[in-house]
Design a protein around this motif. Structure first.
Motif, PDB file in Angstrom:
ATOM      1  N   UNK A 196       0.834  -1.201   0.000  1.00  0.00           N
ATOM      2  CA  UNK A 196       0.000   0.000   0.000  1.00  0.00           C
ATOM      3  C   UNK A 196       0.868   1.251   0.000  1.00  0.00           C
ATOM      4  N   UNK A 197       1.905   1.239   0.815  1.00  0.00           N
ATOM      5  CA  UNK A 197       2.796   2.393   0.909  1.00  0.00           C
ATOM      6  C   UNK A 197       3.717   2.475  -0.306  1.00  0.00           C
ATOM      7  N   UNK A 198       4.152   1.328  -0.805  1.00  0.00           N
ATOM      8  CA  UNK A 198       5.156   1.316  -1.868  1.00  0.00           C
ATOM      9  C   UNK A 198       4.612   1.763  -3.215  1.00  0.00           C
ATOM     10  N   UNK A 199       3.336   1.439  -3.498  1.00  0.00           N
ATOM     11  CA  UNK A 199       2.793   1.729  -4.825  1.00  0.00           C
ATOM     12  C   UNK A 199       2.534   3.209  -5.029  1.00  0.00           C
ATOM     13  N   UNK A 200       2.734   3.662  -6.257  1.00  0.00           N
ATOM     14  CA  UNK A 200       2.309   5.015  -6.612  1.00  0.00           C
ATOM     15  C   UNK A 200       1.615   4.972  -7.959  1.00  0.00           C
ATOM     16  N   UNK A 201       0.775   5.974  -8.217  1.00  0.00           N
ATOM     17  CA  UNK A 201      -0.072   5.903  -9.404  1.00  0.00           C
ATOM     18  C   UNK A 201       0.665   6.197 -10.699  1.00  0.00           C
ATOM     19  N   UNK A 202       1.971   6.447 -10.638  1.00  0.00           N
ATOM     20  CA  UNK A 202       2.723   6.636 -11.879  1.00  0.00           C
ATOM     21  C   UNK A 202       2.812   5.335 -12.673  1.00  0.00           C
ATOM     22  N   UNK A 203       2.637   4.197 -11.994  1.00  0.00           N
ATOM     23  CA  UNK A 203       2.640   2.895 -12.654  1.00  0.00           C
ATOM     24  C   UNK A 203       1.227   2.364 -12.869  1.00  0.00           C
ATOM     25  N   UNK A 204       0.227   3.212 -12.655  1.00  0.00           N
ATOM     26  CA  UNK A 204      -1.151   2.769 -12.774  1.00  0.00           C
ATOM     27  C   UNK A 204      -1.754   2.485 -11.403  1.00  0.00           C
ATOM     28  N   UNK A 205      -3.047   2.204 -11.386  1.00  0.00           N
ATOM     29  CA  UNK A 205      -3.760   2.054 -10.116  1.00  0.00           C
ATOM     30  C   UNK A 205      -4.354   0.664  -9.902  1.00  0.00           C
ATOM     31  N   UNK A 206      -4.101  -0.280 -10.813  1.00  0.00           N
ATOM     32  CA  UNK A 206      -4.714  -1.606 -10.676  1.00  0.00           C
ATOM     33  C   UNK A 206      -4.279  -2.310  -9.387  1.00  0.00           C
ATOM     34  N   UNK A 207      -2.987  -2.357  -9.139  1.00  0.00           N
ATOM     35  CA  UNK A 207      -2.490  -3.039  -7.940  1.00  0.00           C
ATOM     36  C   UNK A 207      -2.954  -2.327  -6.676  1.00  0.00           C
ATOM     37  N   UNK A 208      -2.957  -0.991  -6.712  1.00  0.00           N
ATOM     38  CA  UNK A 208      -3.440  -0.222  -5.559  1.00  0.00           C
ATOM     39  C   UNK A 208      -4.899  -0.538  -5.274  1.00  0.00           C
ATOM     40  N   UNK A 209      -5.710  -0.613  -6.314  1.00  0.00           N
ATOM     41  CA  UNK A 209      -7.130  -0.915  -6.124  1.00  0.00           C
ATOM     42  C   UNK A 209      -7.330  -2.306  -5.533  1.00  0.00           C
ATOM     43  N   UNK A 210      -6.588  -3.294  -6.029  1.00  0.00           N
ATOM     44  CA  UNK A 210      -6.705  -4.652  -5.484  1.00  0.00           C
ATOM     45  C   UNK A 210      -6.265  -4.696  -4.028  1.00  0.00           C
ATOM     46  N   UNK A 211      -5.224  -3.943  -3.691  1.00  0.00           N
ATOM     47  CA  UNK A 211      -4.757  -3.870  -2.309  1.00  0.00           C
ATOM     48  C   UNK A 211      -5.838  -3.281  -1.405  1.00  0.00           C
ATOM     49  N   UNK A 212      -6.466  -2.190  -1.845  1.00  0.00           N
ATOM     50  CA  UNK A 212      -7.527  -1.556  -1.060  1.00  0.00           C
ATOM     51  C   UNK A 212      -8.734  -2.475  -0.924  1.00  0.00           C
ATOM     52  N   UNK A 213      -9.125  -3.134  -2.014  1.00  0.00           N
ATOM     53  CA  UNK A 213     -10.263  -4.052  -1.969  1.00  0.00           C
ATOM     54  C   UNK A 213     -10.013  -5.192  -0.992  1.00  0.00           C
ATOM     55  N   UNK A 214      -8.783  -5.716  -0.979  1.00  0.00           N
ATOM     56  CA  UNK A 214      -8.444  -6.821  -0.085  1.00  0.00           C
ATOM     57  C   UNK A 214      -8.472  -6.373   1.368  1.00  0.00           C
ATOM     58  N   UNK A 215      -7.898  -5.215   1.650  1.00  0.00           N
ATOM     59  CA  UNK A 215      -7.935  -4.693   3.027  1.00  0.00           C
ATOM     60  C   UNK A 215      -9.371  -4.471   3.487  1.00  0.00           C
ATOM     61  N   UNK A 216     -10.193  -3.920   2.612  1.00  0.00           N
ATOM     62  CA  UNK A 216     -11.598  -3.694   2.970  1.00  0.00           C
ATOM     63  C   UNK A 216     -12.287  -5.013   3.305  1.00  0.00           C
ATOM     64  N   UNK A 217     -12.009  -6.056   2.530  1.00  0.00           N
ATOM     65  CA  UNK A 217     -12.634  -7.351   2.769  1.00  0.00           C
ATOM     66  C   UNK A 217     -12.223  -7.939   4.118  1.00  0.00           C
ATOM     67  N   UNK A 218     -10.933  -7.958   4.412  1.00  0.00           N
ATOM     68  CA  UNK A 218     -10.509  -8.623   5.651  1.00  0.00           C
ATOM     69  C   UNK A 218     -10.888  -7.813   6.882  1.00  0.00           C
ATOM     70  N   UNK A 219     -11.124  -6.512   6.726  1.00  0.00           N
ATOM     71  CA  UNK A 219     -11.534  -5.685   7.863  1.00  0.00           C
ATOM     72  C   UNK A 219     -12.968  -5.969   8.297  1.00  0.00           C
ATOM     73  N   UNK A 220     -13.741  -6.684   7.480  1.00  0.00           N
ATOM     74  CA  UNK A 220     -15.086  -7.069   7.892  1.00  0.00           C
ATOM     75  C   UNK A 220     -15.046  -8.077   9.043  1.00  0.00           C
ATOM     76  N   UNK A 221     -13.944  -8.794   9.184  1.00  0.00           N
ATOM     77  CA  UNK A 221     -13.776  -9.744  10.290  1.00  0.00           C
ATOM     78  C   UNK A 221     -13.243  -8.988  11.505  1.00  0.00           C
ATOM     79  N   UNK A 222     -13.931  -9.082  12.635  1.00  0.00           N
ATOM     80  CA  UNK A 222     -13.575  -8.262  13.803  1.00  0.00           C
ATOM     81  C   UNK A 222     -12.190  -8.586  14.350  1.00  0.00           C
TER      82      UNK A 222
END
Length: 308
Positions: A148-174
């Protein structure tokens, strides 16, 4: 000697073939085709091959990731073992090393491991509730924060989006949420500086809302607002994190974005590739401090969707 060369050649051919399947499996129509062709059982067999030879380990990891892309999102469709997820975490760490440093740091088994190759199967796994806890205990969540910290949008946002989606999913578990909160607050394997940088990155994405590169499709979460994704995560973690560190210290400042990659490269740089099977998210590592039982309970009882 000749027989050894033949075996080595076969291993490399199989490695490339499974690599092709791994990339094919990121497309929904291809996943259905792979299931119809009966490839799943063979992938499962390869994912359990004995370890010890780098090419075979890489082949096993690629097979496991292909399986994860095909069936990982199904609660009963993919019997994920912790050893498989630890293997994926190991190769995810190599991919982050390559993102932070040089290509050589991401090489193993004659394969250059990239974040793009690993991020999609990890996201697919995170959708199923039965996998969420193991994503944290295997060490994959640690790599998500690093990337999450390493990626920047100069290389595109696909990996960043997948990282955010994954974090959002696992945060549903308390329980997962409290482990992630502990990491971000520097009370686990991740040092405080990196955890703070991860929160700053979330706040930066929320403010700037970089464009998604995915085409929005029915039944898929990909292709939505990255700013909204980051804000969802912030709303989940803000209050519990604020009990452990000052939220004001994570504010996005003028020089924050320029410094994010530098921050990501230092705390986990010297021991970025985890030892498989030896990590516990609630125990301290590298001198960090574990969450006290009483504080863990008080955080766990909070509403996960507090406003910012």
């Amino acid at each position: 000697g000749g027989q050894c060369c033949v075996c080595e050649g076969r291993n490399r051919l199989a490695l490339r073939s499974i690599g092709a399947l791994m990339y094919m499996s990121t497309v929904p129509s291809n996943r259905n085709l792979l299931v119809k062709e009966g490839i799943v059982s063979e992938l499962a067999r390869i994912s359990r091959l004995p370890q010890g030879i780098h090419e075979i380990e890489a082949m096993s990891a690629r097979a496991a990731m292909t399986l994860a892309s095909i069936k990982g999102s199904q609660e009963s469709g993919f019997s994920t073992q912790i050893e498989v997820l630890e293997t994926i975490a190991h190769y995810f760490s190599l991919a982050v090393n390559a993102e932070l440093g040089t290509a050589e740091e991401g090489m193993l088994g004659s394969v250059l491991w990239s974040v793009s190759a690993v991020a999609f199967p990890v996201y697919q796994l995170s959708i199923a509730d039965c996998n969420k806890r193991m994503i944290v205990t295997s060490g994959i969540a640690t790599q998500l924060i690093r990337v999450l910290v390493a990626l920047n949008d100069s290389k595109g946002t696909r990996d960043l989006e997948l990282c955010l989606l994954t974090l959002e999913q696992i945060l549903f578990d308390s329980d997962c949420k409290m482990d992630i909160v502990g990491m971000l607050a520097g009370q686990g394997e991740i040092e405080a500086e990196l955890g703070r940088a991860a929160i700053q990155k979330l706040r930066w994405v929320s403010l700037t809302n970089p464009s998604s590169e995915y085409v929005k499709a029915a039944g898929s979460d990909m292709g939505g607002s990255l700013g909204r994704l980051a804000q969802n995560i912030i709303e989940t973690i803000k209050r519990p994190v604020s009990l452990l560190i000052s939220w004001e210290d994570t504010r996005v400042k003028g020089s924050t974005v320029d410094n994010l990659r530098t921050l990501s490269s230092s705390p986990l740089r010297s021991q970025a590739t985890p030892e498989r099977g030896n990590w516990s998210p609630t125990r301290a590592a590298g001198g960090g401090m574990a969450l006290s039982a009483s504080k863990h309970r008080s955080l766990k009882n909070m509403n996960p969707r507090m406003a910012t």
